[in-house]
Design an enzyme around this catalytic site. Structure first.
Site, PDB file in Angstrom:
ATOM      1  N   GLY A  89      35.884   4.093   8.213  1.00 32.51           N
ATOM      2  CA  GLY A  89      37.097   3.874   9.719  1.00 32.51           C
ATOM      3  C   GLY A  89      37.247   3.120   9.796  1.00 32.51           C
ATOM      4  O   GLY A  89      36.540   1.978   9.815  1.00 32.51           O
ATOM      5  N   CYS A  90      38.678   2.939  11.082  1.00 35.53           N
ATOM      6  CA  CYS A  90      38.974   1.903  11.823  1.00 35.53           C
ATOM      7  C   CYS A  90      38.095   0.345  12.278  1.00 35.53           C
ATOM      8  O   CYS A  90      37.599  -0.647  12.082  1.00 35.53           O
ATOM      9  CB  CYS A  90      40.142   1.808  11.866  1.00 35.53           C
ATOM     10  SG  CYS A  90      40.275   3.098  13.483  1.00 35.53           S
ATOM     11  N   PHE A  91      37.071   1.475  13.478  1.00 33.50           N
ATOM     12  CA  PHE A  91      36.091   1.158  14.093  1.00 33.50           C
ATOM     13  C   PHE A  91      35.527   0.828  13.198  1.00 33.50           C
ATOM     14  O   PHE A  91      34.092  -0.642  13.890  1.00 33.50           O
ATOM     15  CB  PHE A  91      35.371   1.920  15.047  1.00 33.50           C
ATOM     16  CG  PHE A  91      35.840   1.721  16.674  1.00 33.50           C
ATOM     17  CD1 PHE A  91      36.817   0.226  17.188  1.00 33.50           C
ATOM     18  CD2 PHE A  91      36.676   3.296  17.301  1.00 33.50           C
ATOM     19  CE1 PHE A  91      37.457   0.351  17.968  1.00 33.50           C
ATOM     20  CE2 PHE A  91      37.567   2.706  18.304  1.00 33.50           C
ATOM     21  CZ  PHE A  91      37.727   1.568  18.796  1.00 33.50           C
TER      22      PHE A  91
ATOM     23  N   CYS B  69      36.007  -2.757  11.230  1.00 26.76           N
ATOM     24  CA  CYS B  69      35.519  -4.329  11.593  1.00 26.76           C
ATOM     25  C   CYS B  69      33.837  -4.329  12.608  1.00 26.76           C
ATOM     26  O   CYS B  69      33.768  -5.664  12.484  1.00 26.76           O
ATOM     27  CB  CYS B  69      36.554  -3.786  13.456  1.00 26.76           C
ATOM     28  SG  CYS B  69      36.985  -5.054  14.287  1.00 26.76           S
TER      29      CYS B  69
END
Length: 322
Positions: A131-133, A136
């Protein structure tokens, strides 16, 4: 050439994936499956690709003609598809949904964070794109877990652009609500916490979680800007050494001497990580483009690894000058 099929081609991540693949020197898109758009040109949905492709959406699934399938489907739909279709043994899969990110005995998917699982990805058949979160935040923390230094409560504040909510409009994504506005959502309960905890525990067995995560909707289109802080008595120079050592042989994550801005990573597959100490507090800043490093760019990175290509090919992307 790697022959590609894409299932679920109408969303933001699919649009970015198509853009990357039609400009990749070693890939050919054979089909883009979308039941609701079958027969329409790709440019009818992804207008930014005018002049770059004449492909059309199809409702067919010519598995026999492809080497790799990307799933850009809604969460839950990849698993349903896999349960209702027989995928030929020769086909590899990269799934951009949440369906297979958590390790389980009931599937063969490898968690596709190259900075954590590069060797396993190279030897796998199925990859679950992070996932993107989660991408990061993990990239801001992996070196600490590697050195068994996640031993205090962790606080995370991360703000994401509107594309992170997907292409389908909702009350919290349309322009008149999102513009000139910020808001929190799913505090302490965001779905990416599970995969973050799983990855950190992979490097530090003693890690028990304890992440206070506040996700924030930002009034910009793309990117994630995450700040994390925790108690830390180790000197900054030593922490910097650990981070630089961890990422020295990775192509897209960089430790910066200056605190990064979001615009430095938008439209790239980079993650920039910055570290500061304030007395006994360690502050970590991590920034990515949610559609590239947080989704489609990372998926192409995983494809390069699956097919033993140089891992940066097709991903030499540059941020805007302004």
């Amino acid at each position: 050439m790697i022959k590609i099929g894409i299932i679920g081609g109408a969303g933001y991540t699919a649009g970015e994936l198509i853009r990357l693949l039609i400009n990749h020197p070693d890939t050919e898109i054979v089909f883009i499956n979308s039941g609701s758009n079958a027969g329409n040109k790709i440019t009818d949905v992804h207008a930014g690709l005018y002049g770059e492709t004449d492909l059309e959406f199809t409702d067919e699934l010519p598995f026999q003609d492809v080497d790799l399938i990307f799933f850009c489907t809604a969460h839950g739909d990849t698993r349903k598809f896999m349960e209702n279709h027989t995928i030929p043994e020769h086909i590899k899969i990269i799934d951009l949904s949440t369906d297979y990110r958590m390790k389980s005995d009931d599937h063969e998917f490898i968690y596709g964070l190259p900075e954590l699982n590069r060797r396993n990805i190279c030897n796998s058949r199925y990859v679950a794109n992070p996932g993107c979160f989660a991408t990061c935040i993990q990239l801001g923390l992996l070196p600490l877990a590697k050195n068994l230094m996640l031993n205090s409560e962790l606080h995370v504040h991360a703000i994401t652009g509107s594309t992170g909510a997907g292409v389908k409009p909702s009350n919290t994504t349309h322009f008149s609500w999102r513009n000139d506005n910020i808001s929190i959502y799913k505090p302490f309960t965001h779905q990416h916490l599970g995969e973050i905890t799983q990855s950190l525990g992979q490097l530090q067995n003693s890690y028990q979680g304890g992440i206070n995560f506040i996700p924030v909707r930002g009034n910009f289109s793309r990117g994630i800007f995450a700040t994390m802080y925790m108690d830390m008595k180790v000197e900054l120079d030593e922490i910097l050494r650990m981070y630089k050592e961890y990422y020295e042989d990775h192509s897209f994550t960089f430790v910066t001497a200056k605190a990064p801005d979001l615009k430095q990573v938008v439209n790239t597959n980079k993650c920039l990580v910055h570290l500061e100490k304030f007395e006994n507090k360690l502050l970590i800043t991590s920034v990515i483009d949610n559609l590239l490093k947080g989704a489609s760019g990372q998926a192409v990175h995983n494809m390069n690894l699956l097919f033993n290509l140089e891992e940066t090919v097709g991903l030499h992307l540059k941020p805007s000058a302004f």
